[in-house]
Design a protein around this motif. Structure first.
Motif, mmCIF file in Angstrom:
data_model
loop_
_atom_site.group_PDB
_atom_site.id
_atom_site.type_symbol
_atom_site.label_atom_id
_atom_site.label_comp_id
_atom_site.label_asym_id
_atom_site.label_seq_id
_atom_site.Cartn_x
_atom_site.Cartn_y
_atom_site.Cartn_z
ATOM 1 N N LEU A 154 0.786 -1.167 0.024
ATOM 2 C CA LEU A 154 -0.222 0.331 -0.043
ATOM 3 C C LEU A 154 0.870 1.118 0.177
ATOM 4 C CD1 LEU A 154 -2.905 -0.908 2.341
ATOM 5 C CD2 LEU A 154 -3.144 -0.634 -0.038
ATOM 6 N N LEU A 155 1.765 1.206 0.514
ATOM 7 C CA LEU A 155 2.698 2.331 0.737
ATOM 8 C C LEU A 155 3.404 2.546 -0.646
ATOM 9 C CD1 LEU A 155 4.118 4.551 2.726
ATOM 10 C CD2 LEU A 155 5.975 3.037 2.999
ATOM 11 N N PHE A 166 3.048 5.833 -3.165
ATOM 12 C CA PHE A 166 4.217 6.593 -3.983
ATOM 13 C C PHE A 166 3.928 6.680 -5.305
ATOM 14 C CE2 PHE A 166 6.842 5.954 0.245
ATOM 15 C CZ PHE A 166 6.587 7.503 0.619
ATOM 16 N N ALA A 167 3.580 5.402 -5.955
ATOM 17 C CA ALA A 167 3.636 5.410 -7.327
ATOM 18 C C ALA A 167 2.319 6.393 -7.871
ATOM 19 C CB ALA A 167 3.203 4.188 -7.777
ATOM 20 N N ILE A 168 1.258 6.273 -7.213
ATOM 21 C CA ILE A 168 0.327 7.351 -7.603
ATOM 22 C C ILE A 168 0.526 8.827 -7.223
ATOM 23 C CG2 ILE A 168 -2.272 8.170 -6.863
ATOM 24 C CD1 ILE A 168 -2.849 5.110 -6.087
ATOM 25 N N LEU A 169 1.458 9.083 -6.143
ATOM 26 C CA LEU A 169 1.618 10.376 -5.874
ATOM 27 C C LEU A 169 2.720 10.783 -7.308
ATOM 28 C CD1 LEU A 169 1.899 12.802 -4.208
ATOM 29 C CD2 LEU A 169 3.871 11.850 -3.130
ATOM 30 N N GLY A 170 3.603 9.861 -7.454
ATOM 31 C CA GLY A 170 4.620 10.260 -8.715
ATOM 32 C C GLY A 170 3.672 10.608 -10.033
ATOM 33 N N VAL A 171 2.847 9.658 -10.292
ATOM 34 C CA VAL A 171 2.073 9.888 -11.523
ATOM 35 C C VAL A 171 1.444 11.243 -11.422
ATOM 36 C CG1 VAL A 171 0.089 9.112 -12.958
ATOM 37 C CG2 VAL A 171 1.805 7.306 -12.138
#
Length: 157
Positions: free
Chosen positions: A112-113, A117-122
């Motif tokens: 989940l973490l 981070f991946a969603i935040l990067g996108v």
């Protein structure tokens, strides 16, 4: 009114009396320490976020009595824990073992973490592209004006 207050006071006293403290006689100090250690390591099945030592739930009181009984029978800590796991499953342990059934508990938070981070990067990349596209969509006059304002600000600093 006075009767109501007396009934309320006695009701509260009866409620507090239910939260009685367990009093067990131990054969040794080592046995007492083992009892308290096991009480900290075993989770209350009803409360789910408290150990059996801190819980006032009736099931936690039953588990404390069961731990005491097993200690009196000279069972080892692992035997007591295994007995509790056999009856209540791995959930009764605060630190369940790593196996196929508990894999989600162990790797779930990390996954989940990383997903966060991946969603935040996108989102950051899309935002940067959108902002960069807005700058390039300016007319030549607006771009020159922007550059002059940026130079003026740089010279003021």
């Amino acid at each position: 009114m006075m009767r109501f207050l007396l009934v309320a006071v006695f009701t509260l006293l009866a409620w507090f009396a239910q939260a009685a403290v367990d009093t067990f006689e131990f054969d040794s100090e080592e046995q007492r320490q083992r009892y308290y250690q096991l009480g900290q390591e075993l989770r209350c099945p009803m409360c789910q976020n408290q150990n059996i030592a801190d819980s006032d739930a009736p099931i936690a009181a039953d588990l404390r009595r069961e731990v005491y009984r097993l200690l009196q029978e000279d069972k080892s800590d692992s035997e007591i824990t295994d007995y509790m796991v056999q009856r209540y499953g791995d959930f009764v342990r605060y630190r369940p073992p790593l196996n196929a059934q508990t894999l989600v508990l162990w790797i779930g938070p990390g996954v989940l973490l990383l997903a966060g981070f991946a969603i935040l990067g996108v989102m950051v990349r899309r935002r940067r592209k959108a902002l960069a596209g807005e700058v390039h969509d300016l007319s030549d006059d607006d771009q020159q004006r922007l550059q002059s304002l940026l130079k003026k600000r740089a010279s003021d600093d």
